[in-house]
Structure formats: C-alpha cells, structure tokens
Design a protein around this motif. Structure first.
Motif, PDB file in Angstrom:
ATOM      1  N   ASN A 307       5.049  -6.373 -18.458  1.00 25.72           N
ATOM      2  CA  ASN A 307       4.632  -5.141 -17.805  1.00 25.72           C
ATOM      3  C   ASN A 307       4.903  -3.939 -18.703  1.00 25.72           C
ATOM      4  N   HIS A 308       4.294  -2.823 -18.323  1.00 26.43           N
ATOM      5  CA  HIS A 308       4.400  -1.596 -19.120  1.00 26.43           C
ATOM      6  C   HIS A 308       5.642  -0.789 -18.766  1.00 26.43           C
ATOM      7  N   SER A 309       6.184  -0.130 -19.764  1.00 27.88           N
ATOM      8  CA  SER A 309       7.185   0.910 -19.568  1.00 27.88           C
ATOM      9  C   SER A 309       6.931   1.986 -20.616  1.00 27.88           C
ATOM     10  N   CYS A 310       7.075   3.248 -20.227  1.00 26.88           N
ATOM     11  CA  CYS A 310       6.948   4.342 -21.189  1.00 26.88           C
ATOM     12  C   CYS A 310       8.199   4.437 -22.064  1.00 26.88           C
ATOM     13  N   SER A 311       9.203   3.611 -21.761  1.00 27.39           N
ATOM     14  CA  SER A 311      10.388   3.475 -22.595  1.00 27.39           C
ATOM     15  C   SER A 311      10.622   1.974 -22.806  1.00 27.39           C
ATOM     16  N   LEU A 349       2.329   7.995 -25.954  1.00 28.57           N
ATOM     17  CA  LEU A 349       3.625   7.863 -25.294  1.00 28.57           C
ATOM     18  C   LEU A 349       4.375   9.189 -25.212  1.00 28.57           C
ATOM     19  N   VAL A 350       4.127  10.085 -26.162  1.00 31.18           N
ATOM     20  CA  VAL A 350       4.848  11.353 -26.162  1.00 31.18           C
ATOM     21  C   VAL A 350       4.092  12.438 -25.388  1.00 31.18           C
ATOM     22  N   ARG A 351       2.976  12.092 -24.795  1.00 31.55           N
ATOM     23  CA  ARG A 351       2.238  13.060 -23.997  1.00 31.55           C
ATOM     24  C   ARG A 351       2.931  13.245 -22.646  1.00 31.55           C
ATOM     25  N   SER A 352       2.439  14.180 -21.863  1.00 34.16           N
ATOM     26  CA  SER A 352       3.071  14.495 -20.588  1.00 34.16           C
ATOM     27  C   SER A 352       3.000  13.305 -19.629  1.00 34.16           C
ATOM     28  N   ARG A 353       3.886  13.293 -18.655  1.00 34.70           N
ATOM     29  CA  ARG A 353       3.887  12.240 -17.635  1.00 34.70           C
ATOM     30  C   ARG A 353       2.530  12.150 -16.951  1.00 34.70           C
ATOM     31  N   HIS A 354       1.946  13.289 -16.621  1.00 30.00           N
ATOM     32  CA  HIS A 354       0.663  13.312 -15.922  1.00 30.00           C
ATOM     33  C   HIS A 354      -0.430  12.671 -16.775  1.00 30.00           C
ATOM     34  N   SER A 355      -0.440  12.948 -18.090  1.00 28.29           N
ATOM     35  CA  SER A 355      -1.434  12.367 -18.991  1.00 28.29           C
ATOM     36  C   SER A 355      -1.253  10.858 -19.118  1.00 28.29           C
ATOM     37  N   ARG A 356       0.004  10.418 -19.239  1.00 26.29           N
ATOM     38  CA  ARG A 356       0.266   8.983 -19.373  1.00 26.29           C
ATOM     39  C   ARG A 356      -0.201   8.242 -18.130  1.00 26.29           C
ATOM     40  N   ASN A 363      -7.159   2.697 -17.248  1.00 22.61           N
ATOM     41  CA  ASN A 363      -7.304   1.513 -18.090  1.00 22.61           C
ATOM     42  C   ASN A 363      -6.631   0.265 -17.537  1.00 22.61           C
ATOM     43  N   TYR A 364      -5.567   0.438 -16.739  1.00 27.54           N
ATOM     44  CA  TYR A 364      -4.790  -0.725 -16.302  1.00 27.54           C
ATOM     45  C   TYR A 364      -4.579  -0.800 -14.788  1.00 27.54           C
ATOM     46  N   LEU A 365      -5.158   0.122 -14.053  1.00 27.90           N
ATOM     47  CA  LEU A 365      -5.209   0.062 -12.591  1.00 27.90           C
ATOM     48  C   LEU A 365      -3.842   0.133 -11.911  1.00 27.90           C
ATOM     49  N   PHE A 366      -2.919   0.909 -12.458  1.00 25.99           N
ATOM     50  CA  PHE A 366      -1.645   1.083 -11.761  1.00 25.99           C
ATOM     51  C   PHE A 366      -1.068   2.457 -12.070  1.00 25.99           C
ATOM     52  N   THR A 367      -0.194   2.892 -11.187  1.00 27.78           N
ATOM     53  CA  THR A 367       0.539   4.141 -11.392  1.00 27.78           C
ATOM     54  C   THR A 367       1.928   3.796 -11.911  1.00 27.78           C
ATOM     55  N   CYS A 368       2.256   4.306 -13.081  1.00 28.49           N
ATOM     56  CA  CYS A 368       3.527   3.953 -13.709  1.00 28.49           C
ATOM     57  C   CYS A 368       4.703   4.594 -12.966  1.00 28.49           C
ATOM     58  N   LYS A 372      11.328   6.396 -17.275  1.00 26.94           N
ATOM     59  CA  LYS A 372      10.952   7.641 -17.943  1.00 26.94           C
ATOM     60  C   LYS A 372      10.057   8.479 -17.038  1.00 26.94           C
ATOM     61  N   CYS A 373       9.074   7.828 -16.395  1.00 29.36           N
ATOM     62  CA  CYS A 373       8.171   8.569 -15.508  1.00 29.36           C
ATOM     63  C   CYS A 373       8.919   9.100 -14.285  1.00 29.36           C
ATOM     64  N   GLU A 374       9.828   8.303 -13.759  1.00 27.09           N
ATOM     65  CA  GLU A 374      10.591   8.752 -12.593  1.00 27.09           C
ATOM     66  C   GLU A 374      11.507   9.917 -12.944  1.00 27.09           C
ATOM     67  N   SER A 375      12.026   9.918 -14.177  1.00 25.68           N
ATOM     68  CA  SER A 375      12.906  11.027 -14.583  1.00 25.68           C
ATOM     69  C   SER A 375      12.122  12.319 -14.797  1.00 25.68           C
ATOM     70  N   GLN A 376      10.791  12.195 -14.967  1.00 26.53           N
ATOM     71  CA  GLN A 376       9.952  13.372 -15.194  1.00 26.53           C
ATOM     72  C   GLN A 376       9.097  13.701 -13.973  1.00 26.53           C
ATOM     73  N   VAL A 377       9.462  13.158 -12.814  1.00 29.24           N
ATOM     74  CA  VAL A 377       8.634  13.300 -11.621  1.00 29.24           C
ATOM     75  C   VAL A 377       8.469  14.755 -11.193  1.00 29.24           C
ATOM     76  N   ASP A 378       9.405  15.604 -11.537  1.00 30.03           N
ATOM     77  CA  ASP A 378       9.321  17.013 -11.149  1.00 30.03           C
ATOM     78  C   ASP A 378       8.574  17.866 -12.178  1.00 30.03           C
ATOM     79  N   ASP A 379       8.109  17.234 -13.271  1.00 33.83           N
ATOM     80  CA  ASP A 379       7.354  17.992 -14.270  1.00 33.83           C
ATOM     81  C   ASP A 379       6.026  18.460 -13.692  1.00 33.83           C
ATOM     82  N   SER A 380       5.472  19.515 -14.242  1.00 34.04           N
ATOM     83  CA  SER A 380       4.191  20.041 -13.771  1.00 34.04           C
ATOM     84  C   SER A 380       3.088  19.009 -13.931  1.00 34.04           C
TER      85      SER A 380
END
Length: 405
Positions: A307-311, A349-356, A363-368, A372-380
């Motif tokens: 499975n995928h991880s942004c980290s 990988l270094v793009r914003s959470r929203h872009s990733r 491309n892969y039919l899921f929301t990550c 890393k994504c959870e730690s950035q959940v409050d980002d714009s």
C-alpha cells in the motif's frame, strides 16, 4: 506462467500478504525485521512491456525483460546528439551485443535466447506480426498507433500490456488459472465507497476507450478472453493496469556510470572521470531532458500488495538493469510492520497534502490517510499550483512596491 509464490526468489522471503479489509483490501507485512538499505524481496513481473513512444524514439530494449540493447557509447551518442562522443573505460559497459537475437518472424529483439523463448511461449506467438514490414491495416498496428495518438510522453501506461495479458491467457495451458492470476490484482473501475473513478475512465475518455476496445476485439477476439472484451470488462482491465502497473526503467549509460564508480583508479583519474561524467550529463540535460531511460511497466504480485504511504519505508529498484524488481528498505522495518511504498515520485511527494490526495484519488481510487497526510490535515485545501501562483503573485507585488517612487 509464474505463480505469486514462485515470482519471488525464495518461499521464506520475510514478507506475507494479509487481508486488511475494505476499502484497503490487502497489504504486505514483514515477518522479520529489515534494516535500512536491506533487500526485502526480489520479484519478476507476470508480464511487462516497453512504452510505445519510448520504443519509437529509438530506446532499444529487450522486448521481454527491457534490458538495454545499446552499448553505453551508443546510448550516450544518441541522447547527446554527439556522434563523436567516446566513453572511457569501455569494460564498464554491461551490454553484450553478441547475445542479441531477433524473432525470425518480425522485428522484435531480445537480449538472449532465453528471453526470446520466454516471450514466444508466453505471449509472442499470438502477438507476432509475422512480418518485418507489417501492414498498416493490421489490427495490432492500428491499436498501437491509436494509443500513441491518445497518450503522448511522458508515458505511464501501454496498451500492449493489456494485449500481452490477454495473449498470456490465450497461450496458457491452464487458461482459468492464468486468468485468476491477473484477477488477483485490484481491478475496480470505481471506489464506490468514496465515489472515485479512475481518471482514464472518465466520460471524456469514453469514446477513446470504446475505440481501443473495438480494435482489441479485432486483434484478439478469442473466446478465452471474451470477458475482457465487453465494455465493462475492458474498463476493468484498463483499471487493473492503471492502478497496479509498476514503472520500469533501464539504462546502459547509468550502469556504465555505476560500474565506473567501482574502478580501482588513482585519485587524479577519478576526478578526471567524475568531471567527464558531469559534462556528459550536462549535455544530456540539454538534449534529452528527463528522458534518459528505456521505460515501460509491469505487473508484480508482491509489489502490488504494498500500500501507499507519503512517508514510505520501502522503495522498488531495478539494480539488474532489467525487469527484475528489488524492493529495498528505506527505513528500519520491524516484524509485523506493514511495508509501504510511495505511488508518487519524489517531486510529487513534496507537494501539498491536497495535491497528493488529488493525484492518488484520480490514479489509484483512494484517499490517503497515511501518518504524513493525517499530520497535515489542518493545512489549507489548495493545490501546489495555486500555492506557486500565490508565491509568484507575492513576488510580483513585491517587485511593484520596490519600483514605486
């Protein structure tokens, strides 16, 4: 035809596939610990294929395993557009031109007799054009030209990978077993829970997909693969390749550079060689940009279970300069820990959470929901493009302020 178990180098590979449950499905977990830099497993693909534009532009690779068929010298001269370029230390080139062999019926070339035989026995007997100057009206030629006019570089998939999947089933002794081997891969066209559709299956591509399906049916309308030639079946096969295909890259020049690094030469010679290599890559950047490798994609059962991880804690590599995948730990991995890779390249990988998340949904039919994504959940919730536009606007405003009297 390989099974999932014998697609790796040993039965006790230190990993196992476990069912996680919906919507994730399955995952790959460590049954022993791995240190950073350690090989986790090695795996050959069930099927692979070079990208069509990559081959059309003269990137010469084995039609079975993607091993380069050019020497490092030939490769460097072609990519730099410098016919006088000569690489030192020719013994560092891995390509063995004397072993190259062609299909006697068409222009497919292979790095060895073994690859030629393997291709023929798995799918090439069905896909061989039986001509060195094939008719433009041949369904397989029409199929490839149609795909090339729909998908320009940079390439991420190849219609002939679908054709090789079908031909593998057609030629298999156990056709049901071969079909099930491919159906083990995720082949959903839509993530119904999150209502996400693969971007290749959107309404804007409906006409293109139907055209490709119709041509494929003319080329490979065998009863054994009829289920993949219906509209829904073809869409599921496109989704299978789109969500599971692993990119493959090989290069005679990069292998030459790697072998040069291991030369036992003096410090002065090493500095001279390093400068020469830097100059070559500067020329390559000017002439070829990022298109340096023989490129294709393949289907790997174990790799597709990651499975995928942004980290991520693991990364697929191709150190043998062919389609043999080597999964390597990029962090220490403990027993029982899930082995995760990144489906995105380093730049994305270094793009914003929203872009990733946007790219992964398309491309892969899921929301990550990785750490890393959870730690950035409050980002714009803005895309990286919007962030870049904002930065450019701020720079323009700043320059305007300075210019004011």
């Amino acid at each position: 035809m390989a099974s999932l178990q014998d697609s790796t180098d040993s039965e006790d590979s230190g990993v196992e596939v476990r069912i996680i449950g919906e919507p994730i499905g399955k995952g790959l977990f460590a049954t022993k610990s791995f240190k950073e830099g350690e090989v986790i497993f090695e795996e050959r693909p069930l099927v692979s294929c070079q990208f069509l534009w990559n081959a059309a532009y003269g990137y010469l690779a084995c039609d079975f395993c993607l091993r380069p068929l050019e020497t490092a010298d030939e490769n460097a001269r072609r990519l730099t557009q410098n016919p006088k370029l000569v690489l030192p230390y020719p013994e560092c080139c891995d390509t063995r031109k004397e072993s190259v062999i062609e299909c006697p019926q068409c222009d497919a070339s292979y790095c060895s007799q073994d690859c030629k035989d393997s291709a023929w026995n798995q799918y090439h007997k069905t896909l061989c054009l039986y001509s060195f100057t094939p008719e433009p009206s041949h369904p397989l030629v029409v199929l490839q030209e149609a795909w090339k006019h729909m998908h320009y570089p940079p390439e991420t998939a190849c219609i002939m990978l679908l054709a090789r999947i079908m031909s593998t089933v057609i030629q298999a002794t156990d056709k049901e077993g071969a079909t099930m081997l491919f159906m083990q891969f995720c082949h959903r066209t839509v993530n119904e829970e999150e209502e996400i559709a693969h971007k290749l299956l959107g309404e804007e591509f409906h006409g293109q997909l139907e055209m490709l399906r119709s041509i494929m049916e003319k080329a490979l309308g065998y009863e054994e693969v009829r289920h993949w030639l219906t509209s829904e079946g073809f869409r599921s096969l496109v989704a299978l390749v789109g969500t599971n295909g692993q990119g493959i890259g090989t290069s005679p020049l990069s292998r030459w550079v790697r072998n040069c690094d291991m030369l036992d030469i003096s410090k002065e010679e090493k500095e001279k060689l390093d400068q020469f290599i830097d100059d070559v890559y500067e020329q390559l950047d000017k002439e070829a940009g990022g298109f340096l490798n023989n490129e294709g994609s393949g289907l790997y059962p174990l790799q597709s279970s990651c499975n995928h991880s942004c980290s991520p804690n693991a990364m697929p590599t191709f150190p043998y300069n062919n389609f043999q995948l080597v999964m390597t730990a990029v962090k220490d991995i403990n027993v029982g820990e899930e082995i995760c890779v990144s489906y995105l390249d380093e730049c994305n990988l270094v793009r914003s959470r929203h872009s990733r998340i946007k790219m992964l949904r398309e491309n892969y039919l899921f929301t990550c929901r990785c750490t890393k994504c959870e730690s950035q959940v409050d980002d714009s919730d803005i895309t990286s493009e919007e962030e870049m536009d904002d930065e450019e606007e701020k720079e323009d405003d700043s320059e305007t302020e300075v210019d004011k009297p």
